[in-house]
Design a protein around this motif. Sequence first.
Motif, PDB file in Angstrom:
ATOM      1  N   THR A  99       0.678  -1.387  -0.039  1.00 34.58           N
ATOM      2  CA  THR A  99      -0.143   0.045   0.006  1.00 34.58           C
ATOM      3  C   THR A  99       0.724   1.354   0.005  1.00 34.58           C
ATOM      4  OG1 THR A  99      -1.776  -1.251   1.398  1.00 34.58           O
ATOM      5  CG2 THR A  99      -1.890   1.182   1.074  1.00 34.58           C
ATOM      6  N   THR A 100       2.103   1.182   0.631  1.00 37.70           N
ATOM      7  CA  THR A 100       2.909   2.315   0.863  1.00 37.70           C
ATOM      8  C   THR A 100       4.381   2.181   0.080  1.00 37.70           C
ATOM      9  OG1 THR A 100       3.502   1.728   2.997  1.00 37.70           O
ATOM     10  CG2 THR A 100       1.525   2.929   2.759  1.00 37.70           C
ATOM     11  N   LEU A 101       5.314   3.117   0.312  1.00 41.87           N
ATOM     12  CA  LEU A 101       6.432   2.796  -0.282  1.00 41.87           C
ATOM     13  C   LEU A 101       7.132   1.914   0.534  1.00 41.87           C
ATOM     14  CD1 LEU A 101       7.389   6.579  -1.504  1.00 41.87           C
ATOM     15  CD2 LEU A 101       7.078   4.520  -2.893  1.00 41.87           C
ATOM     16  N   HIS A 102       6.790   2.220   1.853  1.00 39.08           N
ATOM     17  CA  HIS A 102       7.346   1.096   3.218  1.00 39.08           C
ATOM     18  C   HIS A 102       7.060  -0.252   2.640  1.00 39.08           C
ATOM     19  CE1 HIS A 102       7.704  -0.718   7.225  1.00 39.08           C
ATOM     20  NE2 HIS A 102       8.592  -0.093   7.018  1.00 39.08           N
ATOM     21  N   ASP A 103       5.894  -0.494   2.364  1.00 37.94           N
ATOM     22  CA  ASP A 103       5.571  -1.781   2.105  1.00 37.94           C
ATOM     23  C   ASP A 103       6.277  -2.410   0.748  1.00 37.94           C
ATOM     24  OD1 ASP A 103       3.402  -1.625   3.949  1.00 37.94           O
ATOM     25  OD2 ASP A 103       2.009  -0.903   2.822  1.00 37.94           O
ATOM     26  N   LEU A 104       6.404  -1.368  -0.068  1.00 37.24           N
ATOM     27  CA  LEU A 104       7.339  -1.892  -1.462  1.00 37.24           C
ATOM     28  C   LEU A 104       8.487  -2.257  -1.077  1.00 37.24           C
ATOM     29  CD1 LEU A 104       6.310  -1.819  -4.448  1.00 37.24           C
ATOM     30  CD2 LEU A 104       7.650   0.392  -4.537  1.00 37.24           C
ATOM     31  N   ALA A 105       9.399  -1.601  -0.117  1.00 38.49           N
ATOM     32  CA  ALA A 105      10.458  -1.867   0.142  1.00 38.49           C
ATOM     33  C   ALA A 105      10.613  -3.610   1.149  1.00 38.49           C
ATOM     34  CB  ALA A 105      11.071  -1.057   1.254  1.00 38.49           C
ATOM     35  N   ILE A 106       9.624  -3.675   1.875  1.00 37.51           N
ATOM     36  CA  ILE A 106       9.642  -5.090   2.469  1.00 37.51           C
ATOM     37  C   ILE A 106       9.151  -5.891   1.486  1.00 37.51           C
ATOM     38  CG2 ILE A 106       7.896  -6.408   4.047  1.00 37.51           C
ATOM     39  CD1 ILE A 106       7.545  -3.910   5.692  1.00 37.51           C
ATOM     40  N   ALA A 107       8.371  -5.693   0.470  1.00 37.67           N
ATOM     41  CA  ALA A 107       7.996  -6.795  -0.489  1.00 37.67           C
ATOM     42  C   ALA A 107       9.210  -7.044  -1.331  1.00 37.67           C
ATOM     43  CB  ALA A 107       7.180  -6.128  -1.574  1.00 37.67           C
ATOM     44  N   GLU A 108      10.200  -6.015  -1.556  1.00 36.95           N
ATOM     45  CA  GLU A 108      11.630  -6.247  -2.340  1.00 36.95           C
ATOM     46  C   GLU A 108      12.439  -7.148  -1.251  1.00 36.95           C
ATOM     47  OE1 GLU A 108      13.156  -2.297  -3.238  1.00 36.95           O
ATOM     48  OE2 GLU A 108      11.814  -2.116  -4.955  1.00 36.95           O
ATOM     49  N   LEU A 109      12.438  -6.902  -0.105  1.00 40.66           N
ATOM     50  CA  LEU A 109      13.129  -7.705   0.793  1.00 40.66           C
ATOM     51  C   LEU A 109      12.709  -9.145   0.719  1.00 40.66           C
ATOM     52  CD1 LEU A 109      15.012  -8.036   2.985  1.00 40.66           C
ATOM     53  CD2 LEU A 109      13.516  -7.354   4.714  1.00 40.66           C
ATOM     54  N   TYR A 110      11.412  -9.524   0.719  1.00 36.92           N
ATOM     55  CA  TYR A 110      10.863 -10.923   0.644  1.00 36.92           C
ATOM     56  C   TYR A 110      11.581 -11.449  -0.750  1.00 36.92           C
ATOM     57  CZ  TYR A 110       7.384 -11.029   4.387  1.00 36.92           C
ATOM     58  OH  TYR A 110       6.883 -10.909   5.695  1.00 36.92           O
ATOM     59  N   LEU A 111      11.354 -10.654  -1.684  1.00 36.73           N
ATOM     60  CA  LEU A 111      11.994 -11.179  -3.028  1.00 36.73           C
ATOM     61  C   LEU A 111      13.410 -11.726  -2.860  1.00 36.73           C
ATOM     62  CD1 LEU A 111      10.535  -8.796  -5.794  1.00 36.73           C
ATOM     63  CD2 LEU A 111       9.917 -11.326  -5.526  1.00 36.73           C
ATOM     64  N   ARG A 112      14.115 -10.784  -2.159  1.00 37.15           N
ATOM     65  CA  ARG A 112      15.748 -11.140  -2.250  1.00 37.15           C
ATOM     66  C   ARG A 112      15.616 -12.436  -1.262  1.00 37.15           C
ATOM     67  NH1 ARG A 112      16.241  -5.348  -1.764  1.00 37.15           N
ATOM     68  NH2 ARG A 112      16.495  -5.401   0.610  1.00 37.15           N
ATOM     69  N   GLU A 113      14.846 -12.608  -0.451  1.00 36.31           N
ATOM     70  CA  GLU A 113      14.766 -13.834   0.559  1.00 36.31           C
ATOM     71  C   GLU A 113      14.289 -14.993  -0.280  1.00 36.31           C
ATOM     72  OE1 GLU A 113      12.665 -12.411   3.738  1.00 36.31           O
ATOM     73  OE2 GLU A 113      14.572 -11.509   4.681  1.00 36.31           O
ATOM     74  N   GLY A 114      13.808 -14.794  -1.486  1.00 41.16           N
ATOM     75  CA  GLY A 114      13.316 -16.033  -2.150  1.00 41.16           C
ATOM     76  C   GLY A 114      11.838 -16.129  -2.332  1.00 41.16           C
ATOM     77  N   ALA A 115      11.054 -15.134  -1.626  1.00 44.67           N
ATOM     78  CA  ALA A 115       9.555 -15.375  -1.831  1.00 44.67           C
ATOM     79  C   ALA A 115       9.167 -15.632  -3.407  1.00 44.67           C
ATOM     80  CB  ALA A 115       9.061 -14.035  -1.131  1.00 44.67           C
TER      81      ALA A 115
END
Length: 243
Positions: A227-243
Motif C-alpha cells: 500500500t505504501t512505499l514502506h510496504d514496497l521496500a518490505i516486498a523487495e526484501l521478501y523477493l531477495r529472500e526468495g519469496a
Amino acid sequence: MTGHTPRVAAVLTAAGSGTRFGSAVPKALVPLAGRPLVAIAAERLAASGQVSEIVVTAPAGYLDEIHAAVLSGADLGPGVRVHVVAGGISRQASVAAGLASLTSTAQVVLVHDAARPLVSPTLVQRLVATVVAGHDAVIPAVPVIDTIKEVDDGDPPVAVRTVDRAALRAVQTPQAFRADVLRRAHEAGAARAADEATAVSDDAGLVEALGLPVHVIAGEQAAMKVTTLHDLAIAELYLREGA
C-alpha cells in the motif's frame, strides 16, 4: 466437484490508485524490482498451473496500459487467457465487473488483489484443492500478532476492552470460491457495491451474508498487501529472500 479437475478462473483487481505512493499511475503499474505489481501477481497465479483465465479490473483510462503490463511483464505460460475490463466505484463493484466477463465454464473462481503480488503458486494450489474437496468458499489468513483493543468514539478514544487475538486472523487474497456460489453472493449483495461505505472489503463477506461457511487456511507472510512505499521496500526484501 470432488474427484475431478475443475476449470479455474481468476479475477485480478488492479483498479486502485497510486496516490499513497505519490505515483501518477495506478498502483498496479508501480514497479516492484523493476516489474509492475500486476504482472507479478498474474504470473504467480498462472505459475500455480491451476488458472486458465485471468480477468484484470483496471482504472478507467488505463485498460491498454494494464493489459500491456501483464502481457509483456509476466510469463503466463501456454493456455492462459487474459483480458482487461474497467473497474467500478468500489472494489466490490470491480470484482462484479470482472466476474460478469468471465466465461461461464469456470467452476472455481479466485479473487485476488494485484496489491498482493507475492502470493506463492503453492498457496493458490491449496486454495483450489480445498474448494475441490467440497468447500464453497476458502480464504487464506495469518494470525494477528498485535494486541487488539476495542475503543469508543471519544476524543481521544478510550480503550473499552482487549480483544482475544487467539480467535482473530488477518485475511489475505486470493480467495477461492465455487463459481456459482460467488455469483449468487454478488447478485444478493449488488445493492451494496455502489457506495464504499456499504461495499464489502472482501468477497468472503458476501458469502457470509448468504449464511454460508467460509473456510480458512493458513496464509503467507509474503502475501502482504503493498500500500505504501514502506510496504514496497518490505516486498523487495521478501523477493531477495526468495519469496
